[in-house]
Structure formats: C-alpha cells, structure tokens
Design an enzyme around this catalytic site. Sequence first.
Site, mmCIF file in Angstrom:
data_model
loop_
_atom_site.group_PDB
_atom_site.id
_atom_site.type_symbol
_atom_site.label_atom_id
_atom_site.label_comp_id
_atom_site.label_asym_id
_atom_site.label_seq_id
_atom_site.Cartn_x
_atom_site.Cartn_y
_atom_site.Cartn_z
ATOM 1 N N LYS A 52 0.851 -1.194 0.000
ATOM 2 C CA LYS A 52 0.000 0.000 0.000
ATOM 3 C C LYS A 52 0.884 1.240 0.000
ATOM 4 O O LYS A 52 1.920 1.270 0.669
ATOM 5 C CB LYS A 52 -0.904 -0.027 1.240
ATOM 6 C CG LYS A 52 -1.947 1.072 1.285
ATOM 7 C CD LYS A 52 -2.872 0.897 2.486
ATOM 8 C CE LYS A 52 -3.943 1.975 2.547
ATOM 9 N NZ LYS A 52 -4.850 1.802 3.698
ATOM 10 N N SER A 127 -9.777 1.805 2.709
ATOM 11 C CA SER A 127 -8.887 2.539 1.834
ATOM 12 C C SER A 127 -7.839 1.662 1.142
ATOM 13 O O SER A 127 -7.255 2.104 0.157
ATOM 14 C CB SER A 127 -8.177 3.634 2.626
ATOM 15 O OG SER A 127 -7.310 3.059 3.588
ATOM 16 N N SER A 151 -9.959 -0.472 6.928
ATOM 17 C CA SER A 151 -9.363 -0.352 5.593
ATOM 18 C C SER A 151 -8.667 -1.583 5.038
ATOM 19 O O SER A 151 -8.336 -1.613 3.859
ATOM 20 C CB SER A 151 -8.372 0.804 5.565
ATOM 21 O OG SER A 151 -9.082 1.986 5.363
HETATM 22 N N1 GLN Z 1 -13.374 4.313 6.165
HETATM 23 C C1 GLN Z 1 -12.637 4.696 7.328
HETATM 24 C C2 GLN Z 1 -12.163 6.113 7.182
HETATM 25 O O1 GLN Z 1 -12.431 6.700 6.176
HETATM 26 C C3 GLN Z 1 -11.507 3.753 7.585
HETATM 27 C C4 GLN Z 1 -10.274 4.047 6.857
HETATM 28 C C5 GLN Z 1 -9.087 3.248 7.280
HETATM 29 O O2 GLN Z 1 -9.212 2.221 7.964
HETATM 30 N N2 GLN Z 1 -7.919 3.737 6.935
HETATM 31 O O3 GLN Z 1 -11.548 6.661 8.053
#
Ligand code: GLN
Length: 446
Positions: A52, A127, A151
Amino acid sequence: DVLARMDEVEGEVGAYLTQTRETALREAASADEKIARGEQIAFLEGIPGAIKDNICTKGVKTTCASKILENFVPPYDATVMEKIAAEHPVILGKLNMDEFAMGGSTENSAYQKTHNPWNLDCVPGGSSGGSAAAVAAGTAIWALGSDTGGSIRQPASFCGIVGMKPTYGRVSRYGLVAYASSLDQIGPVTRDVTDCAHVLNVIAGHDVMDSTSSTAPVPDYTKALTEEVKGLKIGLPKEYFVKGMDADVEKAIRKAIADFEAMGAEVTEITLPHTDYAISTYYLIAPAEAATNLERYDGVSYGARVDGADIVEMMTKTRSEKFGEEVKRRIMIGNYALSAGYYDAYYLKALKVRTLVQQDFTDAFKKVDVIMAPTAPTPAFKIGEMVSDPLKMYLQDICTVPLNLAGLPGISVPCGYSAKGMPIGLQIIGKALAEETILRAAYAYE
Ligand code: GLN
C-alpha cells in the site's frame, strides 16, 4: 505468471500507482537461481507481492495517493519492509488507496480509480482498495494494507479475499505514514488464511522504533492452522446485524454461523451496547489525530510546495491545492473537535465513549472466545454511488471501527456471494493478541 497477468488486466483494474518491474525481475531471477542451486528458501522468497502506498519504501515513491506527496521518495524503509526484505520476496510496486487512507472506496485517491475485479463498475472498497484488488485480480500474490477503521477488512470483503487487522501494537507502525496513530495498524491482504498467517509471521513483533509496539513474543502463526473449532464459543453481537444491512449479507453470515455450529462450535447472542456510538466516536478521534498528523505538510519540511508571496500564502496555497476534499474535511472536523471550547464537548467526550466501547468487548470476551459479524453491511457498491455523500460512506464502517477503537484483532474471510455475484466477508474478532484463535477459526471455515 504475475507480470503477464498484470499486462492483461491492470489497465482495467488500476490497482498500482507505481510499478517496480526492473527490481522485481532481478529479485525473481535471484530466487530462481537459489532454487536451481537447491538452496533452502524463505516462505516469501520469490513470491510476488505489493505494498500500500502509505508504507515507506526506500528509494520508491510513497505518495499516500495524495498530490502533497507526489514526489516523495522516502530515504528509509518502514520496519515491515525491512522485515519483509529479509525474506527476499519480489516486490511489484505500490498500491492505490484513498488519499491518506481516508475513505472506504479508494475513490478518494488523487490519481486514479481502482475497479473491483469481480465487477469493474464497482469499487474495490477502501482505503486499501489497491491491495485487495491486486490480490483478487492475481496481479499480486500477497499485499500489505493498513487498517485504521476497516481499511484492510472491508476491501478484503468486497474483493473476496482474506484481510487481517492485527492487534494494535502487534505490527510496528514505524514508516507507516500516520493517519490516526492510536488506531492505525498494518496487516496482511492475501488469497487465503494460510498465506495470511505466513505474512503475519514475517511482519509481527516488537520494534524499538515504535514505542506502542507490543513486546509479547510472536508465536508461529502457521501452527494455529488446525481445523479445531469444536467447543469454540462464538458470540453474535445483536447490534451488528443492523437495520439497513443487506439481505444477502445477512443470509451469507447466518449460513456461515450455521456451518460453524455444524463443526461443533457453540453460538450465543451477545450485546455490545455502545456500538451505536462507535461511528461518531471514531469520526471525532480519527480526524482529530489526522489534523495533528497532517500539520507536517506545510510546504517547508517536505512534500509539495506551491509558491506564494510570503510564507503564510505559500502554506495556504500548498495545503489548499494539494490536499483533496475528503482530507480537508477531516482536518476541519479534527481541528474543530480539538479547539478550545469544543475540546471537552467533542474530543474528550469521544475518548470517554471509546473506553465504553472497549469495555463492551472486555465484558463480551468473558463469555465467548471469538465474536463473529459481517465485515461490511453491504457488498461492493457502484463507483460514484456513495462518494458524494460522505455521511453515508462513514456509516459503512459500523462493523469495523469498534475493533480499532478497542485495539482488537479482526480478520475478514470470504463467506459467499450476493445475488449479483459480489463477494461477502465474514468478520472474526478476537481478544487482544489472540490472532491465533481467529486464524484457527478462519482456517477451519475457508
Ligand atoms: N473508512 C474509514 C475512514 O475513512 C476507515 C479508513 C481506514 O481504515 N484507513 O476513516
């Protein structure tokens, strides 16, 4: 092979932001030579994986899918990259994500959309959408993601693969570009549970560079891969079977639970009474920490710079032009929640509710060994469907953020398909540092 697969489908999937083909070919050749010489090789040796784009890779661009880091080439490796390098895998490149890991569909990337390999009109989740899409498409055999509020698990669920968020502190965060430091955790994104255990073996462990990393010894996680779930006590939190949950998801989860019962596990309904407050709590704490962490992108120390007449104008222009909409929204929410006069009402209150959410889990784990629930309330949705409605997108996180607030480990494993043929994920949640238990349950099920 994986590079041929990349040529075939990456144009449509769009999982990669940077490809490192030349070094990948060199790494592959050296693994081949070792095998030809009959030498012992490590588990990940020669196995193609990808990372990532918020995990620092020495000499390879690390953008966080943000324009503010468009030319950032870290001079050092994240601890997980050092640990992985010792295994000599083949690293294929860096994967797309929501900008600074803020989002649940990878649509917040400043560079490109990633498409779900099961249906190119759908999002891969986020994400870590690039990580999940690459593994699902076969353009990486394994990947690393990060999970602050779901995410890793939610994209794994959307793409029909396995994703684990380890216990907070199990894996070093050194070199992971910070989003919300008290919630962030790096974890494996893999095709199956066995690969997940192997990757976790490599990345887990204490690190002097991360004072929040756990000193607990790291077991051999592959030893947990037995099929033994007889007598395992499974709790089903009634609050996670929420109104508005997709009927196909509910059906698939109930079926999976019945399969566990058939294997001899004991299922009971439990309650995690503060679940309703988890989203609001998360969306105060995560932006508050993000606002603080993102102060460093000032156009001075590093990152992109847009010139201005004086330093204030330079900073204003840099941050206004280089951060995306969602990132700016979070910075504003975070600074609001932290500002004098609002701190007690919002941030401090959120910290107190976080403790209540943690307490819910502590109470529940007095009665059960693992908790099972959906990973996400719906299968993958269409590209463009949610991105204009941030609140709706935030509500998607209902089943995943409570674990981050409590620091607990969770794994998402595929458990069926919707009527439209999109994958559904079962989430298995464990006590702190009980990765072995959730791996065992996941392995027995898959
Ligand atoms: N959807 C969540 C957010 O927007 C989780 C994102 C994540 O785990 N990085 O913060």
